[in-house]
Design a protein around this motif. Structure first.
Motif, PDB file in Angstrom:
ATOM      1  N   GLY A  92      31.353  44.917  43.896  1.00  0.00           N
ATOM      2  CA  GLY A  92      31.418  44.602  42.475  1.00  0.00           C
ATOM      3  C   GLY A  92      32.812  44.740  41.903  1.00  0.00           C
ATOM      4  O   GLY A  92      33.261  43.906  41.097  1.00  0.00           O
ATOM      5  N   LEU A  93      33.533  45.780  42.326  1.00  0.00           N
ATOM      6  CA  LEU A  93      34.890  45.983  41.817  1.00  0.00           C
ATOM      7  C   LEU A  93      35.852  44.936  42.371  1.00  0.00           C
ATOM      8  O   LEU A  93      36.735  44.455  41.648  1.00  0.00           O
ATOM      9  CB  LEU A  93      35.371  47.395  42.148  1.00  0.00           C
ATOM     10  N   CYS A  94      35.717  44.591  43.637  1.00  0.00           N
ATOM     11  CA  CYS A  94      36.590  43.542  44.189  1.00  0.00           C
ATOM     12  C   CYS A  94      36.338  42.207  43.490  1.00  0.00           C
ATOM     13  O   CYS A  94      37.279  41.460  43.191  1.00  0.00           O
ATOM     14  CB  CYS A  94      36.364  43.407  45.694  1.00  0.00           C
ATOM     15  N   LEU A  95      35.082  41.906  43.205  1.00  0.00           N
ATOM     16  CA  LEU A  95      34.762  40.689  42.461  1.00  0.00           C
ATOM     17  C   LEU A  95      35.394  40.730  41.069  1.00  0.00           C
ATOM     18  O   LEU A  95      35.897  39.714  40.569  1.00  0.00           O
ATOM     19  CB  LEU A  95      33.236  40.566  42.353  1.00  0.00           C
ATOM     20  N   ALA A  96      35.409  41.908  40.465  1.00  0.00           N
ATOM     21  CA  ALA A  96      35.900  42.054  39.099  1.00  0.00           C
ATOM     22  C   ALA A  96      37.411  41.902  38.966  1.00  0.00           C
ATOM     23  O   ALA A  96      37.910  41.666  37.856  1.00  0.00           O
ATOM     24  CB  ALA A  96      35.473  43.412  38.538  1.00  0.00           C
ATOM     25  N   VAL A  97      38.152  42.043  40.053  1.00  0.00           N
ATOM     26  CA  VAL A  97      39.619  41.986  39.933  1.00  0.00           C
ATOM     27  C   VAL A  97      40.216  40.733  40.575  1.00  0.00           C
ATOM     28  O   VAL A  97      41.400  40.436  40.350  1.00  0.00           O
ATOM     29  CB  VAL A  97      40.290  43.244  40.525  1.00  0.00           C
ATOM     30  N   ASN A  98      39.443  39.994  41.343  1.00  0.00           N
ATOM     31  CA  ASN A  98      39.966  38.810  42.028  1.00  0.00           C
ATOM     32  C   ASN A  98      39.565  37.533  41.286  1.00  0.00           C
ATOM     33  O   ASN A  98      38.524  36.924  41.565  1.00  0.00           O
ATOM     34  CB  ASN A  98      39.454  38.768  43.477  1.00  0.00           C
ATOM     35  N   HIS A  99      40.383  37.142  40.323  1.00  0.00           N
ATOM     36  CA  HIS A  99      40.122  35.954  39.511  1.00  0.00           C
ATOM     37  C   HIS A  99      41.381  35.659  38.694  1.00  0.00           C
ATOM     38  O   HIS A  99      42.404  36.341  38.844  1.00  0.00           O
ATOM     39  CB  HIS A  99      38.909  36.171  38.602  1.00  0.00           C
ATOM     40  N   ASP A 100      41.292  34.686  37.799  1.00  0.00           N
ATOM     41  CA  ASP A 100      42.466  34.298  37.008  1.00  0.00           C
ATOM     42  C   ASP A 100      42.592  35.076  35.706  1.00  0.00           C
ATOM     43  O   ASP A 100      43.554  34.876  34.967  1.00  0.00           O
ATOM     44  CB  ASP A 100      42.396  32.798  36.672  1.00  0.00           C
ATOM     45  N   GLY A 101      41.632  35.942  35.390  1.00  0.00           N
ATOM     46  CA  GLY A 101      41.653  36.663  34.120  1.00  0.00           C
ATOM     47  C   GLY A 101      42.330  38.021  34.229  1.00  0.00           C
ATOM     48  O   GLY A 101      42.959  38.340  35.247  1.00  0.00           O
ATOM     49  N   PRO A 102      42.187  38.856  33.191  1.00  0.00           N
ATOM     50  CA  PRO A 102      42.800  40.194  33.184  1.00  0.00           C
ATOM     51  C   PRO A 102      42.090  41.131  34.167  1.00  0.00           C
ATOM     52  O   PRO A 102      40.987  41.585  33.904  1.00  0.00           O
ATOM     53  CB  PRO A 102      42.626  40.672  31.736  1.00  0.00           C
ATOM     54  N   SER A 103      42.727  41.418  35.273  1.00  0.00           N
ATOM     55  CA  SER A 103      42.064  42.141  36.362  1.00  0.00           C
ATOM     56  C   SER A 103      41.812  43.613  36.035  1.00  0.00           C
ATOM     57  O   SER A 103      40.747  44.156  36.371  1.00  0.00           O
ATOM     58  CB  SER A 103      42.898  42.033  37.645  1.00  0.00           C
ATOM     59  N   ALA A 104      42.784  44.284  35.408  1.00  0.00           N
ATOM     60  CA  ALA A 104      42.610  45.713  35.148  1.00  0.00           C
ATOM     61  C   ALA A 104      41.477  45.951  34.163  1.00  0.00           C
ATOM     62  O   ALA A 104      40.632  46.842  34.364  1.00  0.00           O
ATOM     63  CB  ALA A 104      43.908  46.323  34.635  1.00  0.00           C
ATOM     64  N   ALA A 105      41.428  45.180  33.087  1.00  0.00           N
ATOM     65  CA  ALA A 105      40.387  45.369  32.079  1.00  0.00           C
ATOM     66  C   ALA A 105      39.005  45.049  32.649  1.00  0.00           C
ATOM     67  O   ALA A 105      38.049  45.802  32.439  1.00  0.00           O
ATOM     68  CB  ALA A 105      40.673  44.502  30.850  1.00  0.00           C
ATOM     69  N   THR A 106      38.894  43.939  33.372  1.00  0.00           N
ATOM     70  CA  THR A 106      37.595  43.579  33.944  1.00  0.00           C
ATOM     71  C   THR A 106      37.168  44.600  34.988  1.00  0.00           C
ATOM     72  O   THR A 106      35.993  44.981  35.068  1.00  0.00           O
ATOM     73  CB  THR A 106      37.645  42.177  34.565  1.00  0.00           C
TER      74      THR A 106
END
Length: 371
Positions: free
Chosen positions: A292-306
């Motif tokens: 879940g955490l890896c999914l939350a940080v690997n994208h084009d948006g704000p990684s730390a906040a997500t």
């Protein structure tokens, strides 16, 4: 602003609660730390730097692995303010938003000063933690909103047009007030969000996130927790953007395999409600906390906040033992997070024994002064 009467806590209930408090605060911090090295990068850049799977482990930021940002710093000061509010209640002074605001002003001092000021005897122990005196790219809205001693309120908020996620990312601790009714938890989160983020959607996103954490801390499922948030939002003007973002997240769960493109789409323009929705999605589809955490940080948006928002949800849902131990081992400030988490759990379950009519602990009142 009030709260429901405290329950009688058995040993098993206290242990479960403490695990969820620890899990929530550590989850926020480890999600923050995981996302920080790739914050602001698109998925293509992340893959170029970290391989085809993207970022799957802690990486260096601010000169070390496991470094946290203002997100974790402010989350800790949210906890500090809530403990101080409950300690001060004995004096007849009961306005938690004011105590949280004072805690945020102590955080603001860490962004200006070189180190703790021993002359400020009423600051308590957290403000004397030297590692917190580090500026980790705080958003301008935070520095402006806390740049003077005037407290923003929902009627007269600071930064009225600010719709970013920074208020929501510090709101998990409000959800840990399990003796409170959900509507009161939401109201407190909304009032404290207005101290820096005046856009109605930003404040309501903070309230919705706190209500979801609240339900998880009480042992509800994530689906049930989101339904609690919908019920809270329905009664509040201006809720539609937040309700829509959560509905969008639930719909995305049924749209095939999770991946960066789906999370990027949910994050949208990076507003508070979009990131809360993206975090709910990542937590719902997570095979485990690491996934879940890896999914939350690997994208084009704000990684730390997500990452931080997702970590708070997963930590509240599963407790501290579900968090990846190798990541916790390198987490900046972990001893402080654990100490504060345990203090919070003790205050919420055994506060009257620490500072009540039958006597008080001088050591506790030195850590959390009533002044």
């Amino acid at each position: 602003m009030g709260a429901t009467a405290g329950a009688v806590w058995g040993r098993t209930e206290q242990q479960d609660y403490r695990s969820r408090v620890r899990g929530t605060l550590l989850g926020v911090a480890v999600g923050d730390a995981l996302g920080t090295p790739v914050n602001g990068l698109g998925i293509d850049a992340i893959r170029e730097a970290h391989g085809a799977e993207g970022l799957v482990d802690l990486a260096p930021a601010y000169g070390r692995r496991g470094a946290v940002t203002h997100i974790t710093q402010l989350t800790l000061f949210s906890v500090d303010g809530l403990i101080r509010a409950h300690v001060r209640r004995d004096t007849g002074a009961w306005h938690p938003p004011t105590d949280v605001h004072r805690a945020y002003l102590r955080w603001a001092a860490t962004q200006r000063d070189w180190g703790p000021d021993e002359r400020r005897k009423d600051d308590g122990w957290l403000a004397r933690e030297e590692w917190l005196y580090a500026r980790r790219d705080p958003h301008q809205s935070l520095l402006l909103g806390l740049g003077d001693e005037i407290m923003g309120t929902p009627d007269t908020p600071k930064n009225p047009g600010e719709a970013g996620p920074e208020a929501a990312t510090r709101s998990a601790p409000f959800g840990l007030l399990v003796g409170w009714e959900p509507q009161l938890v939401a109201q407190l989160a909304v009032e404290c969000a207005a101290q820096t983020h005046g856009h109605p959607a930003a404040s309501l996103a903070a309230g919705a996130y706190a209500v979801i954490v609240h339900a998880l801390a009480l042992g509800e499922s994530l689906d049930g927790a989101v339904q609690r948030a919908f019920a809270m939002l329905a009664a509040r003007p201006g809720h539609q953007p937040v309700s829509d973002a959560l509905q969008h997240a639930l719909g995305a769960v049924r749209q095939g395999m999770p991946g960066p493109e789906r999370v990027t789409e949910l994050c949208g323009a990076g507003t508070a409600e979009s990131l809360v929705g993206a975090a709910v999605y990542c937590a719902l589809v997570a095979a485990d906390v690491r996934h879940g955490l890896c999914l939350a940080v690997n994208h084009d948006g704000p990684s730390a906040a997500t990452g931080a928002l997702t970590g708070g949800l997963l930590g509240a849902l599963h407790g501290e033992t579900a968090l990846p131990p190798a990541w916790l081992a390198e987490l900046e400030g972990r001893p402080t997070v654990l100490e504060l988490a345990d203090d919070f759990a003790m205050e919420m379950t055994q506060g009257p024994a620490l500072h009540g009519p039958g006597g008080s602990s001088p050591g506790w009142l030195a850590r959390y002064p009533r002044a």
